[in-house]
Design a protein around this motif. Structure first.
Motif, PDB file in Angstrom:
ATOM      1  N   GLU A 124       0.759  -1.167   0.252  1.00  0.00           N
ATOM      2  CA  GLU A 124      -0.150   0.088   0.148  1.00  0.00           C
ATOM      3  C   GLU A 124       0.908   1.350   0.111  1.00  0.00           C
ATOM      4  OE1 GLU A 124      -3.590  -1.892   2.850  1.00  0.00           O
ATOM      5  OE2 GLU A 124      -2.384  -0.435   3.627  1.00  0.00           O
ATOM      6  N   PRO A 125       0.312   2.678  -0.532  1.00  0.00           N
ATOM      7  CA  PRO A 125       1.315   3.492  -0.433  1.00  0.00           C
ATOM      8  C   PRO A 125       1.057   4.294   0.932  1.00  0.00           C
ATOM      9  CG  PRO A 125      -0.886   4.017  -1.403  1.00  0.00           C
ATOM     10  CD  PRO A 125      -0.847   2.445  -1.222  1.00  0.00           C
ATOM     11  N   PRO A 126       1.682   5.355   1.356  1.00  0.00           N
ATOM     12  CA  PRO A 126       1.416   5.923   2.866  1.00  0.00           C
ATOM     13  C   PRO A 126      -0.052   6.556   2.918  1.00  0.00           C
ATOM     14  CG  PRO A 126       3.411   6.730   1.628  1.00  0.00           C
ATOM     15  CD  PRO A 126       2.854   6.011   0.705  1.00  0.00           C
ATOM     16  N   TYR A 127      -0.472   6.378   4.093  1.00  0.00           N
ATOM     17  CA  TYR A 127      -1.661   6.625   4.190  1.00  0.00           C
ATOM     18  C   TYR A 127      -1.687   8.190   4.689  1.00  0.00           C
ATOM     19  CZ  TYR A 127      -6.390   6.795   6.766  1.00  0.00           C
ATOM     20  OH  TYR A 127      -7.552   7.001   7.401  1.00  0.00           O
ATOM     21  N   HIS A 128      -0.751   8.640   5.309  1.00  0.00           N
ATOM     22  CA  HIS A 128      -0.557   9.811   5.926  1.00  0.00           C
ATOM     23  C   HIS A 128       0.823  10.614   5.819  1.00  0.00           C
ATOM     24  CE1 HIS A 128      -0.486  12.742   9.205  1.00  0.00           C
ATOM     25  NE2 HIS A 128      -1.593  12.679   9.377  1.00  0.00           N
ATOM     26  N   ILE A 129       0.862  11.768   5.441  1.00  0.00           N
ATOM     27  CA  ILE A 129       2.287  12.288   5.140  1.00  0.00           C
ATOM     28  C   ILE A 129       2.891  12.238   6.195  1.00  0.00           C
ATOM     29  CG2 ILE A 129       3.143  14.781   5.063  1.00  0.00           C
ATOM     30  CD1 ILE A 129       0.622  15.655   3.614  1.00  0.00           C
ATOM     31  N   VAL A 130       2.966  12.218   7.598  1.00  0.00           N
ATOM     32  CA  VAL A 130       3.957  11.686   8.653  1.00  0.00           C
ATOM     33  C   VAL A 130       4.010  10.413   9.175  1.00  0.00           C
ATOM     34  CG1 VAL A 130       4.434  12.610  10.973  1.00  0.00           C
ATOM     35  CG2 VAL A 130       3.842  14.222   9.100  1.00  0.00           C
TER      36      VAL A 130
END
Length: 461
Positions: free
Chosen positions: A146-152
């Motif tokens: 999966e790609p990142p869910y959140h920037i941080v």
């Protein structure tokens, strides 16, 4: 309706009714909300600090060409090579060429949203180069495909139990392992990758113009290892990440940590000013800095949208946004989610295809309230909507409906021509997108104007 818009609406509906998803997100954001006041307490005047940071970013962005040229001149003096890339394809080609020159089979990469913009891992995999995420959250996401869910916090949407199941499936661990054991397992796996990697890739939280350096802030030490253990270090950074001076970090580092995670300062703060020098015993033999445009110059040319380039990627606006908390990061289907993503994605990509994101907001203004550098995010969302209409991207039905509304509202006799029952029936018939998820609209039998005139007549009798 564009394909991305229809997909967004479909995913939004699914996630909005996913109670387990909302439970995990609310739990993680509640921990963030509890921590942030402690981190921000270090500022004697928080509002003044945010205003000063905004002014420093304004100063850097207004003369961006000069600031970046200063950076290039200073870092090349110490042996680094600066490469300017117009778009994602160009950047991918440059990174691949460097890797092939170094006979790279394994690459270690620290957390970097700009490399997600490039889809770097997928591109390298096509050429049989293993790109390993070394940030724990990113590593979890990579294992999950999966790609990142959140920037941080890339894996914010996963509970400890879900991560334990993932590690059991992918790494053969005990599904009942504690968080500490799972972390140690990841550490053991990744340490070996550092030793094997020929190339290390990092992003840059800030590009420092006056000394020619890049600043990286993190909590795990993985970025420091990624840029020091492999013989070749590649930095990928958006051109907007520049700040005028190293002394500005005394303001930007605490702001980023307190707004991003609620810490006073992160565990590891590193400034890299080039490859290993003659009198130094460690560090990479070569260093490349890729300065990525990928639509940023287009934003720079837009006087109103330019303000979004001040963003320091703290992620505070995501945590504050009621829409993001309901539909989650993956629903946006783009690198940058939440309010900042809804502002910059239509600008960096195509307005026609991505304008729907600017409507994914309640316009409550909470994103602007919590922004570390005081970007007027909710106003920029409105600006995107205005630009989309001006460029002729509004649907035909929407154009016709507003034209009718304007015509009627400019002439009181037309508004009063029919009674409230007819208005209610007609509006609910054409407002299907609204009534699908909301209660039907109901007009009073008589308009306010009609009631007012009747009241006047009664008084005059």
């Amino acid at each position: 309706m564009s394909h991305t818009s229809s997909q967004f609406q479909k995913k939004s509906k699914e996630k909005a009714y996913d109670r387990e998803h909302r439970k995990v997100i609310n739990f993680n954001i509640s921990r963030y909300n509890a921590a942030v006041p402690g981190g921000q307490a270090q500022f004697a005047d928080l509002n003044l600090a945010r205003e000063r940071a905004k002014n420093l970013k304004w100063k850097a962005i207004e003369v961006l060409d000069q600031t970046l040229e200063n950076f290039e001149a200073n870092i090349t003096r110490r042996g680094a090579k600066v490469i300017w890339c117009e778009d994602a394809q160009h950047a991918n080609e440059v990174i691949l060429e460097i890797c092939q020159q170094k006979n790279c089979k394994t690459l270690v990469k620290s957390k970097s949203m700009v490399t997600e913009e490039l889809h770097l891992n997928d591109n390298l995999a096509k050429h049989n180069i293993e790109s390993v995420e070394t940030d724990l959250g990113e590593y979890i996401q990579q294992l999950a495909g999966e790609p990142p869910y959140h920037i941080v916090t890339p894996a914010m949407h996963k509970s400890r139990e879900q991560i334990a199941e993932l590690f059991a499936e992918k790494l053969g661990t005990d599904p009942n392992d504690s968080a500490e054991k799972l972390t140690l397992t990841a550490r053991e796996k990744l340490r070996q990758k550092y030793a094997e990697a020929e190339v290390g890739v990092t992003g840059a939280n800030f590009i420092i113009a006056d000394i020619g350096g890049i600043a990286i802030t993190e909590n795990e030490g993985n970025a420091r290892l990624s840029c020091s253990m492999p013989k070749t270090h590649i930095v990928v950074a958006g051109i907007e990440k520049v700040i005028p001076s190293m002394t500005d970090l005394a303001l930007f580092w605490p702001l980023l940590s307190s707004f991003g995670t609620g810490q006073r300062i992160t565990s590891y703060s590193t400034i890299v000013t080039g490859p290993r020098q003659q009198n130094e015993v460690d560090g990479p033999e070569e260093m490349y800095v890729i300065l990525l445009d990928n639509g940023r110059s287009k934003m720079l040319a837009n006087e109103k949208a330019r303000e979004a380039l001040y963003c320091i990627r703290c992620g505070a606006c995501l945590n504050a946004c009621p829409v993001y908390k309901n539909i989650g990061g993956h629903t946006y289907n783009t690198t940058y989610s939440g309010p900042i993503g809804s502002v910059i994605t239509p600008q960096l990509k195509e307005m026609k295809e991505w304008k729907h994101l600017s409507h994914a907001s309640s316009l409550c203004g909470n994103c602007t309230e919590v922004c570390a550098v005081k970007i007027n995010l909710h106003e920029l969302l409105l600006e995107n909507r205005y630009e989309a209409v001006e460029e002729g991207y509004a649907p035909l039905v929407e154009k016709f409906s507003w034209k009718m509304w304007k015509t009627a509202m400019l002439k009181r006799s037309m508004v009063n021509m029919v009674n409230g029952n007819f208005k209610s029936t007609f509006i609910n018939m054409v407002a299907g997108a609204w009534t699908k998820n909301h209660s039907k609209l109901k007009f009073p039998k008589k308009s306010f104007n009609e009631q007012w005139e009747e009241r006047k007549k009664q008084r005059n009798l």
